[in-house]
Design an enzyme around this catalytic site. Sequence first.
Site, PDB file in Angstrom:
ATOM      1  N   THR A  12       0.846  -1.188   0.000  1.00  0.00           N
ATOM      2  CA  THR A  12       0.000   0.000   0.000  1.00  0.00           C
ATOM      3  C   THR A  12       0.885   1.242   0.000  1.00  0.00           C
ATOM      4  O   THR A  12       1.966   1.253   0.579  1.00  0.00           O
ATOM      5  CB  THR A  12      -0.937   0.034   1.225  1.00  0.00           C
ATOM      6  OG1 THR A  12      -0.179   0.281   2.418  1.00  0.00           O
ATOM      7  CG2 THR A  12      -1.708  -1.274   1.357  1.00  0.00           C
ATOM      8  N   GLY A  14       2.354   2.453  -2.716  1.00  0.00           N
ATOM      9  CA  GLY A  14       3.519   1.932  -3.430  1.00  0.00           C
ATOM     10  C   GLY A  14       3.841   2.594  -4.748  1.00  0.00           C
ATOM     11  O   GLY A  14       4.628   2.052  -5.522  1.00  0.00           O
ATOM     12  N   THR A  15       3.268   3.774  -5.017  1.00  0.00           N
ATOM     13  CA  THR A  15       3.508   4.391  -6.324  1.00  0.00           C
ATOM     14  C   THR A  15       4.672   5.374  -6.324  1.00  0.00           C
ATOM     15  O   THR A  15       5.079   5.838  -7.384  1.00  0.00           O
ATOM     16  CB  THR A  15       2.237   5.120  -6.808  1.00  0.00           C
ATOM     17  OG1 THR A  15       1.854   6.118  -5.850  1.00  0.00           O
ATOM     18  CG2 THR A  15       1.088   4.138  -7.012  1.00  0.00           C
ATOM     19  N   GLY A  17       8.441   6.689  -3.821  1.00  0.00           N
ATOM     20  CA  GLY A  17       9.296   6.565  -2.647  1.00  0.00           C
ATOM     21  C   GLY A  17       9.603   5.150  -2.201  1.00  0.00           C
ATOM     22  O   GLY A  17       9.950   4.275  -3.008  1.00  0.00           O
ATOM     23  N   ILE A  18       9.456   4.911  -0.907  1.00  0.00           N
ATOM     24  CA  ILE A  18       9.807   3.631  -0.308  1.00  0.00           C
ATOM     25  C   ILE A  18       8.974   2.500  -0.893  1.00  0.00           C
ATOM     26  O   ILE A  18       9.478   1.422  -1.194  1.00  0.00           O
ATOM     27  CB  ILE A  18       9.616   3.691   1.223  1.00  0.00           C
ATOM     28  CG1 ILE A  18      10.581   4.706   1.846  1.00  0.00           C
ATOM     29  CG2 ILE A  18       9.809   2.322   1.858  1.00  0.00           C
ATOM     30  CD1 ILE A  18      10.233   5.062   3.288  1.00  0.00           C
ATOM     31  N   GLY A  19       7.682   2.731  -1.049  1.00  0.00           N
ATOM     32  CA  GLY A  19       6.813   1.689  -1.588  1.00  0.00           C
ATOM     33  C   GLY A  19       7.185   1.285  -2.997  1.00  0.00           C
ATOM     34  O   GLY A  19       7.214   0.088  -3.321  1.00  0.00           O
ATOM     35  N   SER A 137       7.768   4.944  12.086  1.00  0.00           N
ATOM     36  CA  SER A 137       8.608   6.126  11.895  1.00  0.00           C
ATOM     37  C   SER A 137       9.437   6.332  13.141  1.00  0.00           C
ATOM     38  O   SER A 137       8.987   6.037  14.258  1.00  0.00           O
ATOM     39  CB  SER A 137       7.750   7.374  11.650  1.00  0.00           C
ATOM     40  OG  SER A 137       8.536   8.557  11.728  1.00  0.00           O
ATOM     41  N   TYR A 150       1.153  12.933  14.211  1.00  0.00           N
ATOM     42  CA  TYR A 150       1.749  11.875  13.390  1.00  0.00           C
ATOM     43  C   TYR A 150       2.543  10.905  14.268  1.00  0.00           C
ATOM     44  O   TYR A 150       2.422   9.679  14.138  1.00  0.00           O
ATOM     45  CB  TYR A 150       2.648  12.512  12.338  1.00  0.00           C
ATOM     46  CG  TYR A 150       3.494  11.560  11.537  1.00  0.00           C
ATOM     47  CD1 TYR A 150       2.944  10.795  10.516  1.00  0.00           C
ATOM     48  CD2 TYR A 150       4.868  11.469  11.769  1.00  0.00           C
ATOM     49  CE1 TYR A 150       3.730   9.943   9.750  1.00  0.00           C
ATOM     50  CE2 TYR A 150       5.666  10.620  11.005  1.00  0.00           C
ATOM     51  CZ  TYR A 150       5.087   9.854  10.001  1.00  0.00           C
ATOM     52  OH  TYR A 150       5.877   9.013   9.256  1.00  0.00           O
TER      53      TYR A 150
END
Length: 249
Positions: A12, A14-15, A17-19, A137, A150
């Site tokens: 999720t 995932g488009t 950066g990290i994903g 995080s 956050y």
Amino acid sequence: MDRFKGKTAVITGGTTGIGLATAKLFINEGARVIVTGRTPATIKSAQAELGDNAIVVRSDATSFPDMDALAAKVKETFGKLDVLFVNAGYGQFIPFESVTEEVYDEMLNLNAKGPYFITQKLVPLMPEGSSVVFTTSMANVKAVGPLSAYGAAKAALRSITRSLASELYPRGIRVNAVSPGPIEATDILQKVGMPKEASDQVYVQMAQAVPMKRLGRPEELARAVAFLAIDATYTTGIELPVDGGWSQL
């Protein structure tokens, strides 16, 4: 190149950066992947970048109907799920005095409630030997300026990691978390409305605060996710910091 051949994964958020880096790693190692995102432009670009071994779908990480639709898509496409990487999330830099109920609810819904329930929806498709990885995080263990809501949400997700690790291991499902520090090549601050010049300055300041004096790379997080998801077969309930030592030193 075929280390993950036969494996299926959902990522999720995932488009970018990290994903996105994690999706690339899994695909390069032979896995089939479903990636979710919310923005049409990044969904289109991610599909082009990831190729035929990935399916990129629009899915809001806070929407229960979207979660149900994603679970149905996974069942129809894969039949079973080996890895769930719950990565969707972001933080808003807002001073405590200015945090509204709406902002607080958004942070908790996206970073704690959504991950909890998408896991609940997908666990029935996960066989013995599968695993869940959450993105927490370093803000959940170390105070970071105006990120109180956050940080609270990510601390809740850290607790969820432990609880689900305990509850799901009798089914043979491991649950762990990866905890990033500041990562380059992500536009998360601009997504929440910070001008590029200001966000660039924030990242410069963060890099100086990190003991290793640099930002992390998405690929470094992807390798940590792959370790927890596939290789760490005697590990469950942990949070793995990948933050240049910021939370530890």
